[in-house]
Design an enzyme around this catalytic site. Sequence first.
Site, short mmCIF file in Angstrom:
data_model
loop_
_atom_site.label_atom_id
_atom_site.label_comp_id
_atom_site.label_asym_id
_atom_site.label_seq_id
_atom_site.Cartn_x
_atom_site.Cartn_y
_atom_site.Cartn_z
N ARG A 1 35.34 -22.03 31.71
CA ARG A 1 34.81 -21.49 30.46
C ARG A 1 34.86 -22.50 29.31
O ARG A 1 34.13 -22.39 28.33
CB ARG A 1 35.60 -20.23 30.09
CG ARG A 1 34.86 -19.26 29.21
CD ARG A 1 35.66 -17.99 28.98
NE ARG A 1 36.96 -18.27 28.41
CZ ARG A 1 38.10 -17.65 28.76
NH1 ARG A 1 38.09 -16.72 29.68
NH2 ARG A 1 39.24 -17.95 28.19
N TYR B 1 13.65 -12.17 13.42
CA TYR B 1 13.50 -11.69 14.82
C TYR B 1 14.17 -10.31 14.97
O TYR B 1 15.32 -10.13 14.55
CB TYR B 1 14.14 -12.74 15.72
CG TYR B 1 14.28 -12.39 17.18
CD1 TYR B 1 13.17 -12.15 17.97
CD2 TYR B 1 15.54 -12.36 17.78
CE1 TYR B 1 13.31 -11.86 19.32
CE2 TYR B 1 15.70 -12.08 19.12
CZ TYR B 1 14.57 -11.82 19.88
OH TYR B 1 14.72 -11.53 21.22
N ASP C 1 17.77 -19.82 11.86
CA ASP C 1 17.20 -19.78 13.21
C ASP C 1 16.03 -20.76 13.21
O ASP C 1 14.98 -20.50 12.62
CB ASP C 1 16.74 -18.35 13.52
CG ASP C 1 16.20 -18.21 14.95
OD1 ASP C 1 15.74 -19.22 15.51
OD2 ASP C 1 16.22 -17.08 15.48
N LYS D 1 13.54 -21.03 24.55
CA LYS D 1 12.13 -21.30 24.23
C LYS D 1 11.80 -22.77 24.53
O LYS D 1 11.68 -23.16 25.67
CB LYS D 1 11.82 -20.93 22.78
CG LYS D 1 12.49 -19.67 22.27
CD LYS D 1 12.09 -18.42 23.01
CE LYS D 1 12.87 -17.22 22.50
NZ LYS D 1 12.80 -16.06 23.34
C1 LIG Z 1 13.02 -16.54 16.74
C2 LIG Z 1 13.87 -16.10 17.87
N1 LIG Z 1 15.20 -16.25 17.75
C3 LIG Z 1 16.03 -15.87 18.74
C4 LIG Z 1 15.55 -15.31 19.90
C5 LIG Z 1 16.53 -14.87 20.94
O1 LIG Z 1 16.59 -15.76 21.99
P1 LIG Z 1 17.00 -15.26 23.46
O2 LIG Z 1 15.81 -14.54 23.99
O3 LIG Z 1 17.35 -16.51 24.17
O4 LIG Z 1 18.18 -14.36 23.30
C6 LIG Z 1 14.18 -15.16 20.06
C7 LIG Z 1 13.64 -14.59 21.32
O5 LIG Z 1 12.48 -14.23 21.43
C8 LIG Z 1 13.32 -15.55 19.02
O6 LIG Z 1 11.99 -15.39 19.11
#
Ligand SMILES: Cc1ncc(COP(=O)(O)O)c(C=O)c1O
Length: 408
Positions: free
Chosen positions: A73, A127, A199, A224
């Site tokens: 971990r 998001y 983000d 992504k």
């Molecule tokens: C802008 C954004 N931040 C965070 C996330 C979350 O990522 P994850 O799907 O890896 O949890 C997403 C997922 O679509 C996203 O579009």
Amino acid sequence: MGRGPGDAESDGPGVTGDSRRPRTRLVQAGRREEWTQGIVSPPVWRASTILFDSVAEMRAATPPRDGRLHYGRSGTPTSWALAEALTELEPGAAGTRLFPSGLAAIATALMTVLKPGDELLMVDSVYGPTRGFCDDVLARLGIATRYYDPLVGSGIEGLIGDSTRAIFLESPGSLTFEVQDVAAICAAAKSRGIVTLLDNTWATPLFFPAMAAGVDLSILACTKYIVGHADAMLGSVTATDEYWDRLTRTSRAFGQHAGPDDVWLASRGLRTLDVRLRRHGENALKGAHWLKEQPQVARVLHPALPDCPGHALWKRDFSGASGLFAFVLDGGDDADRSRLIDGLAFFGIGYSWGGFESLAVPADPQRVRSAAPWRAKGPLVRLHIGLEDADDLIEDLAAGLGRYRDPQ
Ligand SMILES: Cc1ncc(COP(=O)(O)O)c(C=O)c1O
């Protein structure tokens, strides 16, 4: 994992004074020979138990420290290599921690900086599941979330109250694509001793180095563009020196750990991030310009188009645009939109984005907005433009727009 001239655990070159350009860093970063033994792509180390020769040696390896094997971990060269690479992409960063998903990264970053009684200022275009975490988990912990208009800019100053401890940004918003004045918001936050979290998934540090703009915690859903092939989930948080220890402690306390195969896929994806992002960006911009000319389209929401809210900020701050944008149909309803999307040949219908393939999804921002209501009359379609030939995608969209107008 931490990196920098002041980092006693690091014997690599520090970020400060590192004159390598971002593309060179993408290729070289995190590939310390002690971890790779000369293998070009840092290999997969799978581990839970790590054996020691003696109790004394075991005790010497405790507590966990990056760069020293301790327990699965706590990481292995596979995770240290990717974390170090992501840190190297963010000039000014002290270190990066990895998480099993982007959402886990966001949640842990928020838990790093907030405690009961605090208030969080959260961008209204965020998001959805980030919003869900605030409205559910943070609310249960007695942490208040106040949503703010993504275009607030330096006006954020007027929203900061006595209990405000953190400001969360997502720029551009991943459904409606407003570009935020990150520098102005961070400057206002700093003057009041408030931490900022961004983000940065849409741009990645390649198109927007967040820490240079004053961000304290820069978050990526590596799922992504870093992974880039729609075959692994992963998140990261990169922190300044001021927040690095706290992030590390919180992340360890929650038992956060990313699986080595997923980390390896991200490490591998990272090396081609520049070429992929640029092709995603070119294709998307071509599609966005084309959509703008179509009579069935009321608005195209793409930061590189002059009428996108915050376009001037995109021009000022970003060195590129990625492949995610949206358009608003000129009237119609959900059934019309579904007819458009359902018949697309080259666009998949599915959550996420950032992989090599194109995706189209319906989105309804009006359902979640509270500070800056979404008033567009027509339904919204979000596109992720992949690496296909842009002309094929445009022909596909043209047929889709034809279906949307014609129920037959
Ligand atoms: C802008 C954004 N931040 C965070 C996330 C979350 O990522 P994850 O799907 O890896 O949890 C997403 C997922 O679509 C996203 O579009």
